[in-house]
Design an enzyme around this catalytic site. Structure first.
Site, PDB file in Angstrom:
ATOM      1  N   ASN A   1      22.212  34.578  56.052  1.00  0.00           N
ATOM      2  CA  ASN A   1      21.498  33.308  56.232  1.00  0.00           C
ATOM      3  C   ASN A   1      22.343  32.158  56.728  1.00  0.00           C
ATOM      4  OD1 ASN A   1      22.999  32.762  53.962  1.00  0.00           O
ATOM      5  ND2 ASN A   1      21.254  32.542  52.564  1.00  0.00           N
TER       6      ASN A   1
ATOM      7  N   ASP B   1      28.692  46.283  38.548  1.00  0.00           N
ATOM      8  CA  ASP B   1      29.728  45.921  37.594  1.00  0.00           C
ATOM      9  C   ASP B   1      29.090  45.617  36.243  1.00  0.00           C
ATOM     10  OD1 ASP B   1      32.633  45.498  37.554  1.00  0.00           O
ATOM     11  OD2 ASP B   1      32.330  44.724  39.577  1.00  0.00           O
TER      12      ASP B   1
ATOM     13  N   ASP C   1      34.022  46.702  33.779  1.00  0.00           N
ATOM     14  CA  ASP C   1      35.142  45.781  33.926  1.00  0.00           C
ATOM     15  C   ASP C   1      35.878  45.574  32.602  1.00  0.00           C
ATOM     16  OD1 ASP C   1      36.522  43.543  35.491  1.00  0.00           O
ATOM     17  OD2 ASP C   1      35.736  42.443  33.759  1.00  0.00           O
TER      18      ASP C   1
ATOM     19  N   GLU D   1      37.345  50.409  34.191  1.00  0.00           N
ATOM     20  CA  GLU D   1      38.634  49.767  34.415  1.00  0.00           C
ATOM     21  C   GLU D   1      39.298  49.702  33.041  1.00  0.00           C
ATOM     22  OE1 GLU D   1      40.431  45.649  36.323  1.00  0.00           O
ATOM     23  OE2 GLU D   1      38.746  45.547  34.945  1.00  0.00           O
TER      24      GLU D   1
ATOM     25  N   HIS E   1      39.219  44.739  45.058  1.00  0.00           N
ATOM     26  CA  HIS E   1      39.105  43.290  45.225  1.00  0.00           C
ATOM     27  C   HIS E   1      40.232  42.516  44.544  1.00  0.00           C
ATOM     28  CE1 HIS E   1      37.385  44.329  41.384  1.00  0.00           C
ATOM     29  NE2 HIS E   1      37.441  43.073  40.996  1.00  0.00           N
ATOM     30  N   ASP E   2      41.095  43.182  43.793  1.00  0.00           N
ATOM     31  CA  ASP E   2      42.163  42.505  43.059  1.00  0.00           C
ATOM     32  C   ASP E   2      43.558  42.812  43.591  1.00  0.00           C
ATOM     33  OD1 ASP E   2      40.702  41.008  41.226  1.00  0.00           O
ATOM     34  OD2 ASP E   2      40.521  42.670  39.821  1.00  0.00           O
TER      35      ASP E   2
END
Length: 545
Positions: free
Chosen positions: A24, A99, A200, A249, A319-320
């Site tokens: 968008n 997650d 997580d 994790e 992503h870390d």
């Protein structure tokens, strides 16, 4: 492979929604952007997507601080759009896992807002409070940020506990009411027919008594602490009702303990674990690289320790962490391909992080304002105070930063890499005109097309799913070589994870056989007793005699 263990012959793809595709023009990736790119994911060959948090959140920690577990953060879309994503993904054979963040909530969650109102509030015991004073916390434990794990509340004369940021207070899992509420929420999502969870920080939900004395590991008081088995068993029983996939994790769960967590014959809690120890760093701050030998030894140990039960989750990016083609590779197509084949053909379920299949690289950050990490400016100032000039400080701060993995996905050579028609929330790497989906789809020798062949090979050949693992050339500092074999097939994978030539002496049991190349980034490679591998060369060979 039964329908309950479909994930053993599957390849997953991690979607970081904020950076995947903006539909968008607001500069932020969203659910409709994921829907738009489902055909791309199907063509890649993946079987399921893991989507990072899309729940309602103040975004102090990019969605890992949840204020409403059953609502979608408006910048991503709404629940109806998520249901549409789920339906369209399922229609083309792609499963969806989310997650599950239940070690902590946001401090804006209604439970915590109530909890802060006073000691007698019915929600007070949903979190971990203890008597304190401005000058004396309940103990000296540190959070993962390196600061106190306690935040003082002047109104009540107590402090609350948090292993992450102060805006992420930890839930009190000892409270049955907390667990009941969490389990109800989990069932709510599973009843929507999602296909599982990535859990997580799940190994932190149990804490030691507040008087526990730390000896060496500063995070021992909340890392796989005794008593966690009660909670994990309760979670397992819910998951078993729905036959979904679960990956935890779980820092602090060693390779030897992981079999008890993941083996159903041992009443394991979950299907697989993301272990965090394979990124063995070497080199000075700001220049750290992954040591190939350390990387190999850790992965091989996990392969061996889970050989008699349980299951591995295989990954090299998320992503870390920084981009693997920068910190283990040399940012070329050659190194990206070598790394891919090396880890994806081990025993376990491989995960591909968005952009990894293109060979995306670290971003050349030059100032703190380009970055989005928590306390970035404060960290920069701290490094300056240690005697580094601004350029050095940026290098130290940014090289291993998770922001490297969070720059937007590079779809095309159009403006903003085809990610958004607006200003992206995080800077896009200038190399997007060379590294992007559109360009790599058209190049038969691209990293992307190598990944497609690799994924197909892994899924089509049973030895990569149920075959044994045997490491060879164990102590070579740069070459990662192993055999995968079952009763029907045997494969050899050999890769040079360095930017120099390597000559190795192969064992007789390899040399005496005849091998056929199935996939390689160097067509000159031939099996011989003394074999020379070019920088970042990899070959996958099938035994034919």
């Amino acid at each position: 492979m039964t329908s309950k263990t479909w994930w053993k012959n599957a390849v997953g793809y991690q979607v970081y929604p904020r950076s995947f595709k903006d539909s968008n023009g607001d500069g932020i990736g969203d659910i409709r952007g994921i829907i738009e790119k489902l055909p791309y994911l199907k063509d890649l060959g993946i079987d399921f997507i893991w989507i990072n948090p899309i729940y309602k959140s103040p975004n102090v920690d990019n969605g890992y601080d949840i204020s409403d577990y059953e609502s979608i953060e408006p910048e991503f879309g709404d629940l109806n759009e998520f249901k549409e994503l789920l339906q369209k993904a399922h229609k083309i054979g792609i499963k969806v896992i989310l997650d599950l963040v239940v070690n902590h909530t946001s401090d804006q969650h209604p439970w915590f807002i109530e909890s802060k109102k006073g000691k007698n509030n019915p929600y007070r015991d949903y979190y971990l409070w203890a008597d304190a004073s401005p000058d004396k916390m309940p103990n000296d434990w540190k959070s993962f940020s390196g600061h106190s794990a306690w935040t003082y509340d002047k109104k009540s004369g107590q402090a609350y506990f948090h292993v992450f940021a102060a805006e992420q207070p930890d839930l009190n899992w000892k409270n049955p009411k907390v667990r009941k509420a969490i389990y109800k929420m989990i069932r709510w999502w599973l009843d929507l027919e999602i296909d599982g969870f990535r859990m997580d920080a799940i190994s932190h939900i149990q804490k030691e008594p507040w008087d526990f004395k730390i000896k060496d590991n500063p995070w021992a008081p909340f890392m796989n602490v005794k008593g966690i088995d009660k909670y994990m068993s309760e979670l397992r029983d819910i998951f078993n009702e729905y036959s979904v996939m679960t990956v935890g994790e779980a820092s602090g769960v060693t390779s030897r303990k992981a079999i008890n967590w993941t083996d159903p014959k041992r009443d394991g809690y979950i299907n697989m674990i993301f272990e965090l120890e394979q990124n063995v760093q070497e080199g000075q701050l700001g220049e750290q690289r992954i040591d190939p030998l350390g990387f190999k030894k850790v992965l091989a140990r996990w392969q061996r320790d889970l050989a008699d039960g349980g299951w591995n989750a295989l990954y090299v990016e998320n992503h870390d962490n920084p981009r693997i083609n920068t910190v283990l590779g040399n940012e070329t197509a050659q190194s990206a391909k070598a790394i891919a084949a090396t880890y994806m053909l081990l025993c376990g379920t491989p995960f591909v992080y968005q952009g990894q299949e293109l060979g995306m690289t670290n971003y050349p950050f030059t100032k703190p304002e380009q970055m989005d990490g928590l306390n970035t400016k404060k960290r920069f100032e701290e490094i300056i105070k240690q005697g580094h000039d601004p350029k050095e400080a940026m290098k130290i701060m940014s090289h291993w930063s998770r922001d490297n993995a969070r720059t937007p996905m590079q779809w095309s050579s159009e403006i903003n890499a085809g990610f958004s028609k607006g200003d992206p929330w995080l800077a896009i790497n200038d190399n997007y005109k060379k590294i992007n989906v559109e360009k790599e789809l058209q190049d038969s020798h691209s990293i992307l097309n190598f990944y497609k062949k690799l994924i197909a090979l892994r899924k089509n050949e049973s030895a990569f799913t149920d075959g044994d693992f045997e490491l060879i050339l164990d102590n070579d500092p740069n070459v990662f070589a192993y055999l995968r074999k079952n009763s029907e097939q045997e494969y050899l994978v050999i890769s040079n994870l360095s930017d120099g030539k390597r000559t190795v002496t192969l064992p007789r049991k390899v040399v005496q056989n005849v091998w056929r190349t199935k996939l390689t980034n160097d067509n000159t490679l031939k099996i011989s007793k003394n074999m020379t591998l070019q920088p970042y060369a990899v070959t996958v060979m099938e035994k034919i005699n």
